[in-house]
Design a protein around this motif. Sequence first.
Motif, PDB file in Angstrom:
ATOM      1  N   ALA A  85      47.199   9.795  16.059  1.00 61.49           N
ATOM      2  CA  ALA A  85      46.086   9.270  16.849  1.00 61.49           C
ATOM      3  C   ALA A  85      44.741   9.590  16.199  1.00 61.49           C
ATOM      4  CB  ALA A  85      46.139   9.835  18.262  1.00 61.49           C
ATOM      5  N   LEU A  86      44.100   8.584  15.665  1.00 61.31           N
ATOM      6  CA  LEU A  86      42.742   8.721  15.136  1.00 61.31           C
ATOM      7  C   LEU A  86      41.900   7.683  15.876  1.00 61.31           C
ATOM      8  CD1 LEU A  86      43.107   8.927  11.239  1.00 61.31           C
ATOM      9  CD2 LEU A  86      42.326  10.716  12.761  1.00 61.31           C
ATOM     10  N   ALA A  87      41.132   8.143  16.831  1.00 62.71           N
ATOM     11  CA  ALA A  87      40.343   7.197  17.627  1.00 62.71           C
ATOM     12  C   ALA A  87      39.057   6.847  16.890  1.00 62.71           C
ATOM     13  CB  ALA A  87      40.058   7.782  18.999  1.00 62.71           C
ATOM     14  N   ILE A  88      39.208   6.136  15.782  1.00 64.38           N
ATOM     15  CA  ILE A  88      38.056   5.717  14.975  1.00 64.38           C
ATOM     16  C   ILE A  88      38.080   4.202  14.925  1.00 64.38           C
ATOM     17  CG2 ILE A  88      36.936   5.836  12.705  1.00 64.38           C
ATOM     18  CD1 ILE A  88      38.578   8.345  12.103  1.00 64.38           C
ATOM     19  N   SER A  89      36.937   3.564  15.137  1.00 62.00           N
ATOM     20  CA  SER A  89      36.880   2.108  14.993  1.00 62.00           C
ATOM     21  C   SER A  89      35.647   1.726  14.191  1.00 62.00           C
ATOM     22  CB  SER A  89      36.847   1.426  16.367  1.00 62.00           C
ATOM     23  OG  SER A  89      35.543   1.466  16.910  1.00 62.00           O
ATOM     24  N   SER A  90      35.769   0.611  13.479  1.00 64.31           N
ATOM     25  CA  SER A  90      34.626   0.115  12.696  1.00 64.31           C
ATOM     26  C   SER A  90      33.455  -0.218  13.614  1.00 64.31           C
ATOM     27  CB  SER A  90      35.043  -1.123  11.888  1.00 64.31           C
ATOM     28  OG  SER A  90      36.031  -0.771  10.947  1.00 64.31           O
ATOM     29  N   THR A  91      33.760  -0.752  14.799  1.00 61.68           N
ATOM     30  CA  THR A  91      32.712  -1.103  15.770  1.00 61.68           C
ATOM     31  C   THR A  91      31.909   0.141  16.149  1.00 61.68           C
ATOM     32  OG1 THR A  91      34.144  -2.840  16.638  1.00 61.68           O
ATOM     33  CG2 THR A  91      32.282  -2.192  18.023  1.00 61.68           C
ATOM     34  N   ASP A  92      32.621   1.242  16.435  1.00 61.43           N
ATOM     35  CA  ASP A  92      31.966   2.495  16.799  1.00 61.43           C
ATOM     36  C   ASP A  92      31.130   3.029  15.633  1.00 61.43           C
ATOM     37  OD1 ASP A  92      31.430   4.865  18.407  1.00 61.43           O
ATOM     38  OD2 ASP A  92      32.788   5.912  17.032  1.00 61.43           O
ATOM     39  N   ILE A  93      31.674   2.930  14.419  1.00 60.17           N
ATOM     40  CA  ILE A  93      30.948   3.422  13.240  1.00 60.17           C
ATOM     41  C   ILE A  93      29.648   2.646  13.051  1.00 60.17           C
ATOM     42  CG2 ILE A  93      31.024   3.542  10.704  1.00 60.17           C
ATOM     43  CD1 ILE A  93      34.079   4.252  11.075  1.00 60.17           C
ATOM     44  N   ARG A  94      29.709   1.311  13.182  1.00 59.09           N
ATOM     45  CA  ARG A  94      28.484   0.492  13.044  1.00 59.09           C
ATOM     46  C   ARG A  94      27.459   0.893  14.105  1.00 59.09           C
ATOM     47  NH1 ARG A  94      32.438  -3.577  12.363  1.00 59.09           N
ATOM     48  NH2 ARG A  94      32.028  -4.434  14.432  1.00 59.09           N
ATOM     49  N   GLY A  95      27.937   1.130  15.326  1.00 57.38           N
ATOM     50  CA  GLY A  95      27.044   1.544  16.413  1.00 57.38           C
ATOM     51  C   GLY A  95      26.393   2.894  16.131  1.00 57.38           C
ATOM     52  N   ARG A  96      27.162   3.824  15.586  1.00 57.42           N
ATOM     53  CA  ARG A  96      26.628   5.151  15.256  1.00 57.42           C
ATOM     54  C   ARG A  96      25.524   5.030  14.202  1.00 57.42           C
ATOM     55  NH1 ARG A  96      29.655   9.598  16.989  1.00 57.42           N
ATOM     56  NH2 ARG A  96      28.752  10.888  15.333  1.00 57.42           N
TER      57      ARG A  96
END
Length: 198
Positions: free
Chosen positions: A161-172
Amino acid sequence: MGRRIGVMGGTFDPIHYGHLVTAEEALHQFSLDEVLFVPTGRPWMKEHDVVSPAEDRYLMTVIATASNPRFAVSRMEVDRDGPTYTVETLRSLKAELGPDTQLFFITGADAVLEIVQWKEPEELFDLAHFIAATRPGYDLASFEAHAPLAHPGITVMHIPALAISSTDIRGRVRQGRPIRYLVPEGVNSYVQKAGLYR
């Protein structure tokens, strides 16, 4: 015995550790010889989304995969004109790699649910076996109730389980928050230098 090649298509906007863990797990679980990352050129299903230039996404994928000798990156979709379709990519790879090569298309379990909307879905399973990687927060029981996942051409693969998403990264990045340790260091540097997602 022919070669067993994993094909990991994606927007990779940006590529992150979740993608890399998924590819590594597929290498192991399916005894693959190599995983070929194929960044999309113009993803037709994201036509209304803002997507970074294909060249930036390709370069980030090269940087992220460079240290693994069993990972490779293809420019096939980046160099193709017009929208990119999985069926066309798999046809091209099959022709290029020969009939003895077995293809395994690695994607998220959520994407597999949309497979019936993909171009020429009935041909996809003739070209490759589909590996549906579970993602944190997705209910597998409800997945398995959907018709596509019961298909013999699809295997569900559980990954750490790695709760990482490209969408979240762009938002950060937009919010000025750190992405270090969510993406490889080279990708973090590239995002900063290229001014992506600001």
